[in-house]
Design a protein around this motif. Sequence first.
Motif, mmCIF file in Angstrom:
data_model
loop_
_atom_site.group_PDB
_atom_site.id
_atom_site.type_symbol
_atom_site.label_atom_id
_atom_site.label_comp_id
_atom_site.label_asym_id
_atom_site.label_seq_id
_atom_site.Cartn_x
_atom_site.Cartn_y
_atom_site.Cartn_z
ATOM 1 N N ALA A 70 0.702 -1.130 0.017
ATOM 2 C CA ALA A 70 0.034 0.062 0.169
ATOM 3 C C ALA A 70 0.766 1.267 -0.194
ATOM 4 O O ALA A 70 0.636 2.084 -0.800
ATOM 5 N N LYS A 71 1.733 1.110 0.771
ATOM 6 C CA LYS A 71 3.037 2.391 0.846
ATOM 7 C C LYS A 71 3.485 2.723 -0.689
ATOM 8 O O LYS A 71 3.739 3.521 -1.027
ATOM 9 N N HIS A 72 4.101 1.670 -1.058
ATOM 10 C CA HIS A 72 4.577 1.453 -2.300
ATOM 11 C C HIS A 72 3.952 2.072 -3.387
ATOM 12 O O HIS A 72 4.015 2.945 -4.325
ATOM 13 N N PHE A 73 2.603 1.455 -3.638
ATOM 14 C CA PHE A 73 1.497 1.752 -4.647
ATOM 15 C C PHE A 73 1.216 3.410 -4.332
ATOM 16 O O PHE A 73 0.903 4.029 -5.382
ATOM 17 N N GLY A 74 0.879 3.778 -3.187
ATOM 18 C CA GLY A 74 0.593 4.990 -2.842
ATOM 19 C C GLY A 74 1.644 5.956 -3.193
ATOM 20 O O GLY A 74 1.335 7.141 -3.835
ATOM 21 N N ASP A 75 2.798 5.664 -2.737
ATOM 22 C CA ASP A 75 3.827 6.753 -3.122
ATOM 23 C C ASP A 75 4.183 6.872 -4.501
ATOM 24 O O ASP A 75 4.336 7.831 -5.165
ATOM 25 N N VAL B 260 3.500 9.822 -9.816
ATOM 26 C CA VAL B 260 2.911 9.796 -11.152
ATOM 27 C C VAL B 260 1.910 10.950 -11.259
ATOM 28 O O VAL B 260 2.079 11.841 -12.406
ATOM 29 N N LEU B 261 1.063 11.287 -10.201
ATOM 30 C CA LEU B 261 0.214 12.367 -10.260
ATOM 31 C C LEU B 261 0.843 13.882 -10.158
ATOM 32 O O LEU B 261 0.570 14.769 -10.998
ATOM 33 N N ALA B 262 1.724 13.772 -9.499
ATOM 34 C CA ALA B 262 2.867 15.029 -9.408
ATOM 35 C C ALA B 262 3.266 15.491 -10.491
ATOM 36 O O ALA B 262 3.211 16.673 -11.172
ATOM 37 N N GLU B 263 3.925 14.268 -11.404
ATOM 38 C CA GLU B 263 4.372 14.618 -12.890
ATOM 39 C C GLU B 263 3.172 15.319 -13.845
ATOM 40 O O GLU B 263 3.494 15.930 -14.666
ATOM 41 N N ASP C 180 -3.589 16.521 -7.913
ATOM 42 C CA ASP C 180 -3.323 15.818 -6.537
ATOM 43 C C ASP C 180 -4.201 14.704 -6.569
ATOM 44 O O ASP C 180 -5.184 14.681 -7.165
ATOM 45 N N PRO C 181 -3.958 13.792 -5.722
ATOM 46 C CA PRO C 181 -4.906 12.526 -5.535
ATOM 47 C C PRO C 181 -6.298 12.889 -5.255
ATOM 48 O O PRO C 181 -7.183 12.401 -5.701
ATOM 49 N N ALA C 182 -6.684 13.935 -4.141
ATOM 50 C CA ALA C 182 -7.850 14.116 -3.934
ATOM 51 C C ALA C 182 -8.762 14.729 -4.946
ATOM 52 O O ALA C 182 -9.911 14.319 -5.449
ATOM 53 N N VAL D 41 -13.917 2.101 3.011
ATOM 54 C CA VAL D 41 -12.660 2.400 3.629
ATOM 55 C C VAL D 41 -12.098 3.970 3.131
ATOM 56 O O VAL D 41 -12.158 4.158 2.033
ATOM 57 N N SER D 42 -11.427 4.501 4.100
ATOM 58 C CA SER D 42 -10.869 5.736 3.708
ATOM 59 C C SER D 42 -9.483 5.504 3.173
ATOM 60 O O SER D 42 -8.991 4.501 3.005
ATOM 61 N N HIS D 43 -8.653 6.674 2.884
ATOM 62 C CA HIS D 43 -7.568 6.508 2.291
ATOM 63 C C HIS D 43 -6.379 5.593 3.255
ATOM 64 O O HIS D 43 -6.791 5.855 4.554
ATOM 65 N N VAL D 44 -5.597 4.864 2.918
ATOM 66 C CA VAL D 44 -4.609 3.741 3.765
ATOM 67 C C VAL D 44 -4.241 4.726 4.819
ATOM 68 O O VAL D 44 -3.344 5.798 4.527
ATOM 69 N N GLY D 45 -4.214 4.118 5.960
ATOM 70 C CA GLY D 45 -3.503 4.690 7.040
ATOM 71 C C GLY D 45 -4.356 6.124 7.522
ATOM 72 O O GLY D 45 -3.690 6.605 8.499
ATOM 73 N N HIS D 46 -5.284 6.323 7.160
ATOM 74 C CA HIS D 46 -6.174 7.485 7.604
ATOM 75 C C HIS D 46 -7.361 7.035 8.333
ATOM 76 O O HIS D 46 -7.673 5.912 8.339
#
Length: 195
Positions: free
Chosen positions: A46-51, A56-59, A63-65, A181-186
């Motif tokens: 989840a961390k690797h996919f999220g990062d 990719v989105l920053a490029e 933003d993800p939201a 489920v909310s975003h991972v870790g939140h």
Amino acid sequence: MTASEESDRRPAGEDPVDAIAAAWSRERPQTPVSSIGVVTRIWQLAKHFGDDRRRVLAEAGVDPATLDLLSVLRRSGPPYTLSTRDLAGHSLVTAGAISQRVARAERDHLVTRRPAPGRSRAVLVELTPAGHELVERTVDRVLAREAQLLERLGPERREALAELLRELLDDVQDELNVRGVSHVGHEGLDPAGQG
């Protein structure tokens, strides 16, 4: 991938997740460690996919939201319009979070909002042509990248993994009495029936 190919990718005995489970078993033999190999790897993935998705989105300058908001509208089909309440339900975030996302996207001319006809307090949010173009371009980029990260598994193994994860998610949600489920870790798991 065969077992020998797998061993070529990682030196024997150096898997840190297996090392954690082995250390707990050695130090506390009574401690149940069977979950470590699954849960720890899911969190790491989840961390690797999220990062990677954030990169990719920053490029792409998104933003993800915002992508989440635009994607929910795009998936709704023509006329790409939903109430803020429906957006919150489909996005698995609070009404307050949706309000902030909509305000930001409206400021960037990606959505418009208007009162819902015949409903005094309801607000409709509609994807603009600029928002439509952005989500079309960005979602392909994100999903192509994620498919690339999974391609070594091959189609049959991906399908089998997806089914196992679906079963696991259903079982865990039943055990915890939650849906959504909310975003991972939140924070933000909703009790069953509270969407």
